[in-house]
Every structure is written in structure tokens, then in C-alpha cells.
Write a protein that holds these residues in place. Structure first.
Motif, PDB file in Angstrom:
ATOM      1  N   ARG A  24      73.514  13.853  29.381  1.00  0.00           N
ATOM      2  CA  ARG A  24      74.188  14.771  30.299  1.00  0.00           C
ATOM      3  C   ARG A  24      73.820  14.553  31.778  1.00  0.00           C
ATOM      4  NH1 ARG A  24      78.816  17.811  30.699  1.00  0.00           N
ATOM      5  NH2 ARG A  24      78.456  19.446  32.183  1.00  0.00           N
ATOM      6  N   ALA A  45      79.906  14.186  24.813  1.00  0.00           N
ATOM      7  CA  ALA A  45      78.659  13.428  24.718  1.00  0.00           C
ATOM      8  C   ALA A  45      78.922  12.074  24.062  1.00  0.00           C
ATOM      9  CB  ALA A  45      77.643  14.217  23.904  1.00  0.00           C
ATOM     10  N   ILE A  47      78.194   9.263  21.633  1.00  0.00           N
ATOM     11  CA  ILE A  47      77.446   8.953  20.421  1.00  0.00           C
ATOM     12  C   ILE A  47      77.503   7.434  20.309  1.00  0.00           C
ATOM     13  CG2 ILE A  47      77.336   9.267  17.921  1.00  0.00           C
ATOM     14  CD1 ILE A  47      77.138  11.945  19.126  1.00  0.00           C
ATOM     15  N   GLN A  73      70.520  10.942  24.493  1.00  0.00           N
ATOM     16  CA  GLN A  73      69.446  11.730  23.898  1.00  0.00           C
ATOM     17  C   GLN A  73      68.343  10.853  23.330  1.00  0.00           C
ATOM     18  OE1 GLN A  73      70.694  14.728  21.114  1.00  0.00           O
ATOM     19  NE2 GLN A  73      68.656  15.628  20.992  1.00  0.00           N
ATOM     20  N   ARG A  75      66.662  10.984  20.863  1.00  0.00           N
ATOM     21  CA  ARG A  75      66.723  10.677  19.438  1.00  0.00           C
ATOM     22  C   ARG A  75      67.443   9.360  19.163  1.00  0.00           C
ATOM     23  NH1 ARG A  75      65.567  14.734  15.558  1.00  0.00           N
ATOM     24  NH2 ARG A  75      64.999  15.962  17.343  1.00  0.00           N
ATOM     25  N   PHE A  76      68.289   8.960  20.069  1.00  0.00           N
ATOM     26  CA  PHE A  76      69.012   7.692  19.871  1.00  0.00           C
ATOM     27  C   PHE A  76      68.370   6.533  20.617  1.00  0.00           C
ATOM     28  CE2 PHE A  76      72.361  10.985  19.454  1.00  0.00           C
ATOM     29  CZ  PHE A  76      72.578  10.819  18.099  1.00  0.00           C
ATOM     30  N   PRO A 205      61.465   4.229  16.010  1.00  0.00           N
ATOM     31  CA  PRO A 205      61.407   4.105  17.458  1.00  0.00           C
ATOM     32  C   PRO A 205      60.486   2.957  17.866  1.00  0.00           C
ATOM     33  CG  PRO A 205      60.184   6.020  16.728  1.00  0.00           C
ATOM     34  CD  PRO A 205      60.737   5.378  15.513  1.00  0.00           C
ATOM     35  N   CYS A 214      59.286  12.647  22.146  1.00  0.00           N
ATOM     36  CA  CYS A 214      60.504  13.044  21.430  1.00  0.00           C
ATOM     37  C   CYS A 214      60.889  14.453  21.853  1.00  0.00           C
ATOM     38  CB  CYS A 214      60.218  13.003  19.933  1.00  0.00           C
ATOM     39  SG  CYS A 214      61.456  13.835  19.003  1.00  0.00           S
TER      40      CYS A 214
ATOM     41  N   GLU B 431      64.353  23.828  26.808  1.00  0.00           N
ATOM     42  CA  GLU B 431      64.949  22.493  26.830  1.00  0.00           C
ATOM     43  C   GLU B 431      65.993  22.353  25.718  1.00  0.00           C
ATOM     44  OE1 GLU B 431      63.659  17.855  26.175  1.00  0.00           O
ATOM     45  OE2 GLU B 431      62.192  19.443  25.857  1.00  0.00           O
ATOM     46  N   ARG B 435      70.061  21.810  26.118  1.00  0.00           N
ATOM     47  CA  ARG B 435      70.786  20.704  25.485  1.00  0.00           C
ATOM     48  C   ARG B 435      72.005  21.209  24.735  1.00  0.00           C
ATOM     49  NH1 ARG B 435      67.856  15.968  25.205  1.00  0.00           N
ATOM     50  NH2 ARG B 435      65.660  16.436  25.431  1.00  0.00           N
ATOM     51  N   LYS B 438      74.664  22.465  27.159  1.00  0.00           N
ATOM     52  CA  LYS B 438      75.374  21.373  27.836  1.00  0.00           C
ATOM     53  C   LYS B 438      76.395  20.715  26.895  1.00  0.00           C
ATOM     54  CE  LYS B 438      71.938  20.033  31.292  1.00  0.00           C
ATOM     55  NZ  LYS B 438      70.839  19.087  31.599  1.00  0.00           N
ATOM     56  N   ASP B 439      75.994  20.555  25.642  1.00  0.00           N
ATOM     57  CA  ASP B 439      76.892  19.858  24.714  1.00  0.00           C
ATOM     58  C   ASP B 439      78.030  20.742  24.230  1.00  0.00           C
ATOM     59  OD1 ASP B 439      75.698  17.494  24.992  1.00  0.00           O
ATOM     60  OD2 ASP B 439      74.863  17.358  22.962  1.00  0.00           O
ATOM     61  N   LEU B 475      63.739  19.748  12.973  1.00  0.00           N
ATOM     62  CA  LEU B 475      64.781  18.785  13.320  1.00  0.00           C
ATOM     63  C   LEU B 475      65.328  19.081  14.719  1.00  0.00           C
ATOM     64  CD1 LEU B 475      66.500  16.413  12.312  1.00  0.00           C
ATOM     65  CD2 LEU B 475      68.134  18.070  11.428  1.00  0.00           C
ATOM     66  N   TYR B 477      67.921  20.256  17.729  1.00  0.00           N
ATOM     67  CA  TYR B 477      69.308  19.907  18.013  1.00  0.00           C
ATOM     68  C   TYR B 477      69.399  18.429  18.359  1.00  0.00           C
ATOM     69  CZ  TYR B 477      73.717  19.243  20.304  1.00  0.00           C
ATOM     70  OH  TYR B 477      74.946  18.730  20.636  1.00  0.00           O
ATOM     71  N   VAL B 478      70.313  17.753  17.746  1.00  0.00           N
ATOM     72  CA  VAL B 478      70.541  16.341  18.053  1.00  0.00           C
ATOM     73  C   VAL B 478      72.027  16.158  18.359  1.00  0.00           C
ATOM     74  CG1 VAL B 478      70.269  13.960  17.262  1.00  0.00           C
ATOM     75  CG2 VAL B 478      68.742  15.725  16.399  1.00  0.00           C
ATOM     76  N   GLN B 479      72.310  15.356  19.345  1.00  0.00           N
ATOM     77  CA  GLN B 479      73.704  15.095  19.683  1.00  0.00           C
ATOM     78  C   GLN B 479      74.429  14.563  18.455  1.00  0.00           C
ATOM     79  OE1 GLN B 479      73.690  12.703  23.254  1.00  0.00           O
ATOM     80  NE2 GLN B 479      73.918  14.546  24.508  1.00  0.00           N
ATOM     81  N   GLY B 480      75.611  15.043  18.261  1.00  0.00           N
ATOM     82  CA  GLY B 480      76.355  14.702  17.062  1.00  0.00           C
ATOM     83  C   GLY B 480      76.516  15.939  16.192  1.00  0.00           C
ATOM     84  N   ASP B 483      79.485  17.951  17.045  1.00  0.00           N
ATOM     85  CA  ASP B 483      80.693  17.322  16.499  1.00  0.00           C
ATOM     86  C   ASP B 483      80.945  17.770  15.063  1.00  0.00           C
ATOM     87  OD1 ASP B 483      82.027  15.004  18.141  1.00  0.00           O
ATOM     88  OD2 ASP B 483      79.899  14.956  18.608  1.00  0.00           O
ATOM     89  N   THR B 515      64.178  11.278  13.874  1.00  0.00           N
ATOM     90  CA  THR B 515      63.730  10.325  14.887  1.00  0.00           C
ATOM     91  C   THR B 515      63.528   8.940  14.291  1.00  0.00           C
ATOM     92  OG1 THR B 515      62.504  12.198  15.711  1.00  0.00           O
ATOM     93  CG2 THR B 515      62.127  10.093  16.796  1.00  0.00           C
ATOM     94  N   ILE B 559      78.283  10.504  12.075  1.00  0.00           N
ATOM     95  CA  ILE B 559      79.038  11.759  12.100  1.00  0.00           C
ATOM     96  C   ILE B 559      80.332  11.654  11.286  1.00  0.00           C
ATOM     97  CG2 ILE B 559      78.075  12.753  14.198  1.00  0.00           C
ATOM     98  CD1 ILE B 559      80.420  11.539  15.730  1.00  0.00           C
TER      99      ILE B 559
END
Lengths: 215, 654
Positions: A24, A45, A47, A73, A75-76, A205, A214, B431, B435, B438-439, B475, B477-480, B483, B515, B559
Motif C-alpha cells: 500500500r 492489492a 497478489i 506484504q 508475507r510474500f 523466507p 514478520c 498495524e 493493513r 487499507k485493503d 496467522l 491478516y494476509v493479503q489475499g 479477496d 510465512t 486465492i
């Protein structure tokens, strides 16, 4: 990357630039502005990654700039080597209204220097310059940081379009200049000591050595 | 009395202003529980697959007689979809669908035999091509009724027209298929039985590959057809040349695909080959080097728009080498016409007297092949995702739902109660929240359902994600994730229900978002070994490009192809097919193989390197044909057979 031979027989330079930065901060929006000259407040976002390219005229030379947009992010993170492993340059993007995003840029610098080496051209881009009132990172601080690592610093706004052309074409220019310095022609693949395809993501990672935390 | 209801039972009565007050954490809870609004519901109803579906005949009050004086009343209908006619008789349901998408089941007299038999007698849509004959009984006294005989020899129980209308049925049938009065019995009409030997043989072929029974609910069946199969290919192509325009129309779709998967013939080369070599199985089959690549190509080409005769012939050669069982199951894939999506009434006919699903497998198969109408999606998904156990009664489900809603309220209060002073001391939560916020603002905003930035639906989306972030704190929040939630909320129209459906889904997908990427890693490994048996040619190409990590399929797997299709209609249809777990619990991996199979030529011809393939795959987004990919993946799953399952198991997927 290596140059392409066009059908006309005239060699054409091509430059691969990867965009890295926290989620973002506006990587995709910067690209959308650069390629399509538009801006969407609700840009979804990214992916995985996205790819775009554009022709630039640099010093009377046609240059194809290939831009790789990445998921921001943490995580990726482990996917990033796929995109930067043979990049000529990286645009490290932060959000001027969010201090933490500059910290993330510092991590990226370390990682790129370790994994890719010193040849990769770095440009630090402070995005969202239209949010001057919410500025949390001063120009001076960011510029000083950029200078300390031998990178240029550009202030930009995907929303207004400010600074993006300069950031991309300036970066491409530096790539071409460094190519010239290194031997007057396109750099043969692998000449920078990188081992394309050698980055294994299987063990998670792989970039953890950078001390990146993380979320 | 069992009934379920919630606060959004009448969504139309809550028109939503386009703009809501600022959605700060603190002002959220009051209105969050409500779901749906007038404008949303319009969008909700827009999503369906039945644009090509037309009901051409309906007769109410058609009864099945299960015992003396014991009738099950129902509705007989003829439905036309994509030029294929289907016949269905569905009993009236004692339950009814409430406006909120849940089911209401009235008190049951458990002793009534009709209640027990309803699910058994239901005739779920069967293609007319599967009906061989209809016999009309018009006694001077008593009720007119018909008896149908299917091509596989099965006779369906008589259907009594208590309100008349047999004549109308026959005129409707005449309009849509060839109806010939039997020479021996004037009250019997033969369907699709014409004097033209060509057409007879064609329709014979067509019928042979079809699933044999109505209650089989369109599960692929293997039907041996040695007798019919001689010189199939040559006959077929000669046939095509001579065919009349009308015959062509009715058989075209069949011809387009059948040639590729012609079963080994009785007297032809195929049989000789089969005799010379013992049937190959599993990995042995996979050792037939060239055939495997061709299998993918054929499966892909089969679904392609234009299949040339030459390509088809090559593919037939390849298929003749394949293991017979696999071949036959793959053959049935293209033969089975897909009935229209499952609607409310039909879903009810799967439910027993106490609301239990009588035949879960059939229901899942039905969902896999045709999907759901929007009206039942909300309820069906709760079964597919595991929120409701399949063997739960309606009463039990009502209890489950009530308890889940209570639990959700508790979970949600865990974060809504975090005041500013607490948040100030909790950077990790701040934080995470930022996130999500924002998403949420940039998730599916092009969908009308989420258009209003501060609208109720966007705020529900935010609440679900924040609740999940605290429910599964490890876990986070993770992007995706946004979706995945967005379409679920669109279907559920209820925050708590959407939350739990998402939580159920995440039980399966969680490893994708860890992760250490272990979930993604094992799927990529599975895909890689699957491709190596299905398409060695593409595999060795990818090896030469150091691209066998298959990272270009990352987003597809992460996803579930959400970003690859631009309309919710497609995404919902795809997801319910995946979640039906009908062909494989990991069907999305076969989808990846299918997409690669469909584009292997382009990738290899252009000699793309890893970057090039990645670019190519990313740019396929919005350009895939869902039904083509689904069918292709299904074929590949059947072709891969047990060897394919072994690949998945070896990669740690169960």
C-alpha cells in the motif's frame, strides 16, 4: 537484462526494473501512472506480481523498460527473489506519510546488496508527495539515506503524476551508463556474479538473514 | 417447528444510503450485524448462469404414486439449456426458502411414507437424449399418466397428471425432439428414434456415453460401446459431410468433442492394439512417452474453439494408447450434457423429511457439474464449506447457526472493545488493523456490491477480516484474504455467516498464507509432478528454462483463481465446483494443469523463459474461459487417475 535484436537489425536496449516496498505504498499506482497515465484511489492489492513495459527515448536511443510490480506484504517476501534476481534496477518505494515504510526500504537495500550485489541500480522513491501535510519522513533524511547507499532519491506522486517519469527514466539512464562503463555493451547474463535460478524459495523466507521481521 | 431467521430476513426493508458515516473502529458494531440492502439484492440476483436457460414446459400437480392412495405431488418441466433439452420432475418441498436464504421446514409427520420417498423419486434434470420412449396412458376412468423408459433400460415410476396436461407435454416434446409413434404400440412414442440410419447411429452413439440413470445425478459413467463403436471416426466424418443442417445442429457439440476421445473400436486398430498390449495402468500408462503430451494437448484442444480434423486424428492415435478405464472415464466427460444450475426446488428435493441431505454425493456432483442458482447458493455453500455437517437435520442446523452467531458476536467484541488508549499501547494490533483497512478499501470495488466506500458491505468486509485477525491471531491478516471474503460475503449477505464460512475455508487454505509458504510449496510440488506425468513435453521445456518451480501459477493456487476471472458470476461458479470436491479435493491444481495445457503451444512456440511465462500467465487474467478450463481440468483429473492422486499424496496433500 540483455538487449534484444529487433527485426530491423538495429539493436535495442532493454532495462528490467523491479518495484519493491511495503504494501500500500503505491507501487502499482506509480506504474499505472507511468504506463497508462491514470490513477485509481482503490487500486487493488497486488497478489504475486504484475508486469508492464513502455518504450522510452533516452539519449536518442529507444529503450524498452520492463517494470515488475511485486506484492508488498512481508508475507510474500520470499517470492521477491524471483523478480529481482536478474533485474538491472530496483525502485524502492516508501510512503512519505508512513515512517515504517522507509524502514522497509532499508531492509530491501540490505537484501539486494547481499543477494544481488552492487551492480543493481537503486532508486528510492518517496511516493504520495501530494500528502505533504501528513509527511512523516523529511526530504532531507530520505535523500541523505539514498546518498549513503549510492542511490538516487526521487519524490513522486502517483496521484498527481509528479516525479514518476524522472524516477523511471533516470533509473534507466543509470543502468545504461553503468552498462557502458562495464564494457560498452549489454551485460552478458550472469556477469554480475548472480546465479539466475539459484534462488530457492522452498525453505521459506530465504531472506530472513536480513533480519526482516514478520508482520 | 423448526425455523431459522436472522435480522436481515427482509433485506428490502432496509434501504441503505450510499454513504455511511466514517468507519472508525469505535462506531462499527451497532449496524454491523445487519446485512444486505435493497440495491445489494438487485446485484445479488443478477448473478446466475442461466442466461441460456429457458423453461419450455411446466405442469403443476404431476404426482408419483408410491403406495395405494399415497401420492407425492410435484412439478414436471422441460428446460432448454444451450440447445440441450432436459426433463425434470421435482416433488414439492415441504420446506421453503426464506428471504434470508435459510430454509424453513414445517413440522413433519414422520410416518408419512411420502416424506421418506420424496428424495428417492425426484427426477433431477436428465437430458432428453437419455429418454428412449414415453408411454401415454389415458384410461377412461382415472388419471392420465405417462411412463418413461430411459435409454439404459431403466423405467421411471409413472407420473400422474392430476391436473391434466399430457397432450401439452407431447406437443412440447414434439417441438424439441424427434418424436415417433411406435409401430407396435400406438400409445408409445419413441424419442430421438428416426428412420435415417445415419442419425440413428449418431444418436445411438450419443446416448451410449451418457450417464445411465437419473438418480446418478450426472456423475461421469463409463459405458462400454463395442457394438456401436466400429469405424466410428470414419463414419462420423462422412456423416458430418452429409449431414443436414438440422441434424448438424443437434449433434454438433457432440461431434466437436467426441472424435478426440473415441473409445477403442471392436474390430479396428484400437482393439488390436488393446489386445496386443495388456491394459496399462497407473504409472505404466504414464510411461507411454508421447501419448501423455498428446493427452494434454487433446484435452486442451478438445475444448478449443476450432479443432481441425488433422489434430483430432493425431489425438485419437494418442488416446488409443491410453489405459482403457481412464480413457472411458475421460470419454464420458465430454459426453455428459450439463444440466442447468441447481435451483431451490431441486435442492429441496435432496433434503429428507428432517432436512438431512439424503444423497450428499449426488448433491455435490450436481454442484460440480452445473453450479447453483443464486437463491440456493447461500445455503449450499454452508454445506460445501463444512459449516453444516452433511448429515445435520434442519433443527440441528438452526442450533448451529444460532450458536455460531453468538460466537461471532463474542469474537467481534474482542476487537470492538479495544479503545483508543489500549490501541495506543498495542502497535501490533494497530498495524494489523491498518493493513486490513487499507485493503478493504481496495477490494473488489468495481463490483456494485462494494461500490460505496463507506457503505455497509465494505464495513462488513472490514469487520469480518478484523474478527478473523483476532480469531486466528497467529496467522493474522494476509493479503489475499480480502479477496476470499468478498465473494463469500456477497453470497451470504450476513456478516456472521460469512465470517464462519470464511473461517471454514481458511481451515483448508491456512497453510497457503503461512510465512513459511509450506502450503504453497506442497501445491507447487504436486503441480510439478502432475505435469511431469501429464505433459512430459512441456515439462522438459520448462526444465530447459529452469521454470519447473511453477511459480507462475502462484496466484492461481493462493486465492483459487479469484483474480483470474473478472466477474463474480464466474468466481462463484468456479469456487462451488472446487468446494464440491467431486472430482478431486484438489481440483484447483488440475485447473492449473488445464490452463497450462490450453496454453502450452503458445508458451513453447514463443520459447518463453521464466519471466516470459510469468508475464504470460499474469496476463491471462480475465481472458480465461471458465467452462473450458473446468472441463479441461476434469479430463486431466480423470486421465491422471490414481497416478495423479499419488502425485498429490506424495506432495503431502490429502
Amino acid at each position: 537484462m540483455a538487449r534484444n535484436k529487433q527485426q530491423t537489425g538495429i539493436s535495442k536496449e532493454s532495462v528490467k526494473i523491479v518495484l519493491l516496498g511495503e504494501g500500500r505504498v503505491g507501487k502499482t499506482s506509480l506504474l499505472a501512472r507511468f504506463i497508462h497515465n491514470n490513477f485509481k484511489e482503490d487500486q487493488q492489492a497486488t497478489i504475486q506480481a504484475a508486469f508492464m513495459s513502455r518504450q522510452l527515448q533516452i539519449d536518442s536511443q529507444q529503450v524498452e523498460v520492463a517494470l515488475w510490480d511485486t506484492a508488498g506484504q512481508e508475507r510474500f517476501h520470499s517470492l521477491a527473489p524471483l523478480y529481482y534476481r536478474d533485474a538491472d534496477a530496483a525502485l524502492l518505494v516508501y510512503d512519505i506519510s508512513d515512517r515504517d515504510t522507509l524502514e522497509r526500504v532499508r531492509h530491501w537495500v540490505k537484501e539486494l546488496r547481499t543477494m544481488v550485489g552492487d551492480d543493481i541500480v537503486l532508486t528510492i522513491v518517496g511516493n504520495k508527495s501530494d500528502l505533504e501535510r501528513e509527511r512523516a519522513v523529511s526530504q532531507e533524511e530520505a535523500a541523505a539515506f539514498a546518498q549513503s547507499i549510492g542511490a538516487q532519491h526521487v519524490s513522486a506522486s502517483a496521484k498527481t503524476g509528479q516525479g514518476i517519469e524522472a524516477a523511471v527514466s533516470g533509473t534507466a539512464q543509470m543502468v545504461l551508463a553503468s552498462r557502458k562503463r562495464l564494457g560498452g555493451s549489454a551485460r552478458p547474463p550472469g556477469s554480475t556474479g548472480r546465479r539466475p535460478g539459484s534462488i530457492v524459495i522452498a525453505d521459506g523466507p530465504g531472506t530472513r538473514t536480513q533480519g526482516s521481521s514478520c508482520c | 417447528m423448526v425455523s431459522t431467521s436472522n435480522r436481515d430476513a427482509h433485506p428490502q426493508s432496509h434501504p441503505l444510503p450510499e454513504s455511511q458515516p466514517n468507519s472508525c473502529t469505535e462506531d462499527f458494531e451497532a449496524s454491523d450485524e445487519e446485512a444486505g440492502c435493497a440495491s445489494d439484492d438487485e446485484n445479488f440476483m443478477d448473478v446466475g448462469e442461466n442466461s441460456d436457460t429457458e423453461v419450455t414446459y411446466v405442469r403443476e400437480g404431476v404426482a408419483a404414486v408410491v403406495a395405494k392412495n399415497e401420492r407425492i405431488m410435484g412439478r414436471l418441466s422441460l428446460i432448454k439449456q444451450n440447445r440441450v433439452m432436459f426433463l425434470a420432475w421435482l416433488p414439492y418441498s415441504p420446506g421453503s426458502l426464506l428471504p434470508d436464504g435459510t430454509f424453513h421446514t414445517p413440522p413433519i409427520v414422520a410416518t408419512a411414507p411420502t416424506a421418506r420417498d420424496r428424495t428417492m423419486y425426484a427426477v433431477h434434470p436428465i437430458p432428453l437424449s437419455e429418454v428412449k420412449a414415453v408411454r401415454k396412458h389415458a384410461p377412461s376412468f382415472g388419471t392420465q399418466h405417462i411412463v418413461m423408459v430411459l435409454t439404459n433400460g431403466l423405467t421411471l415410476p409413472p407420473l400422474y397428471f392430476t391436473a391434466g396436461g399430457v397432450r401439452a407435454l407431447f406437443s412440447a416434446l414434439k417441438e424439441h425432439c424427434d418424436l415417433v409413434k411406435s409401430a407396435e404400440d400406438p400409445s408409445t412414442y419413441l424419442i430421438n428414434d428416426t428412420a435415417d440410419p445415419l442419425q440413428q447411429s449418431l444418436s445411438g452413439l450419443l446416448l451410449d456415453g451418457l450417464p445411465p440413470s437419473a438418480s446418478a445425478a450426472f456423475a461421469p459413467r463409463t459405458v462400454a460401446s463395442e457394438a456401436e463403436g466400429s469405424n466410428v471416426v470414419s463414419q462420423m466424418w462422412e456423416g458430418v459431410a452429409r449431414m443436414t443442417a438440422r441434424a448438424r445442429e443437434s449433434t454438433q457439440s457432440f461431434l466437436e468433442s467426441s472424435v478426440l476421445c473415441t473409445p477403442p473400436t471392436a474390430g479396428g486398430d484400437g482393439a488390436a492394439l488393446g489386445a496386443a498390449q495388456p491394459p496399462l495402468n497407473g504409472v505404466e500408462w504414464l510411461a507411454a512417452e508421447d501419448s501423455r503430451a498428446a493427452a494434454v494437448a487433446a484435452a486442451a484442444a478438445d475444448d478449443g474453439e476450432r479443432v481441425s480434423v488433422g489434430e483430432a486424428a493425431t489425438a485419437v492415435g494418442a488416446f488409443e494408447l491410453l489405459d482403457r478405464d481412464m480413457l472411458e472415464s475421460a470419454t464420458s466427460v465430454r459426453n455428459a450434457p450439463r444440466p442447468p444450475p441447481m435451483h431451490h426446488e431441486e435442492f429441496c428435493s435432496f433434503l429428507g423429511p428432517d432436512g438431512r441431505i439424503a444423497n450428499e454425493k449426488a448433491m455435490r456432483a450436481r454442484v460440480f457439474y452445473s453450479g447453483c442458482e443464486p437463491e440456493v447458493r447461500r445455503e449450499v455453500w454452508k454445506f460445501l464449506l463444512g459449516l453444516y455437517p452433511a448429515d445435520s437435520t434442519a433443527a440441528e442446523r438452526a442450533v448451529i447457526l444460532k450458536e455460531k452467531k453468538r460466537r461471532y458476536a463474542t469474537i467481534k467484541s474482542q476487537w470492538t472493545s479495544i479503545g483508543p488508549e489500549q490501541a495506543a499501547k498495542w502497535s501490533k494490533w494497530r498495524e494489523r488493523r491498518s493493513r486490513v483497512e487499507k485493503d478493504v478499501r481496495r477490494t473488489d470495488r468495481s463490483q456494485p456490491f462494494y461500490r460505496a466506500e463507506r457503505g455497509r458491505n465494505v464495513r462488513m468486509l472490514r469487520a469480518i477480516l478484523l474478527s478473523y485477525a483476532i480469531y486466528n491471531y497467529d496467522l493474522g491478516y494476509v493479503q489475499g484474504m480480502s479477496d476470499m471474503v468478498a465473494p463469500i460475503l456477497f453470497v451470504m449477505h450476513d456478516e456472521a455467516e460469512a465470517f464462519w464460512c470464511f473461517a471454514c475455508l481458511m481451515e483448508k487454505l491456512e497453510a497457503n498464507f503461512h510465512t513459511d509458504c509450506r502450503g504453497m510449496q506442497s501445491q507447487l510440488v504436486a503441480l510439478s509432478s502432475l505435469m511431469s506425468i501429464l505433459d512430459p513435453q512441456l515439462t522438459s521445456f520448462l526444465e530447459s528454462k529452469e521454470a519447473t518451480n511453477y511459480y507462475f501459477c502462484y496466484r492461481w493456487l493462493l486465492i483459487l483463481f479469484k483474480r483470474e476471472f473478472s466477474t463474480y458470476e464466474e468466481v462463484l461458479r468456479l469456487w462451488e465446483a472446487l468446494w464440491s470436491r467431486h472430482v478431486s479435493p484438489h481440483f484447483h491444481i488440475f485447473m492449473c494443469a488445464g490452463v497450462l495445457g490450453l496454453h502450452r503451444r503458445a508458451i513453447m512456440d514463443a520459447d518463453l523463459d521464466f519471466d516470459g511465462i510469468l508475464r504470460y500467465c499474469i496476463q491471462l487474467s480475465g481472458k480465461l474461459d471458465l467452462h473450458q478450463v473446468l472441463r479441461c481440468a476434469e479430463k486431466l483429473a480423470l486421465l491422471a487417475g490414481t497416478a495423479g492422486q499419488d502425485c498429490l499424496c506424495a506432495a503431502g496433500l490429502t
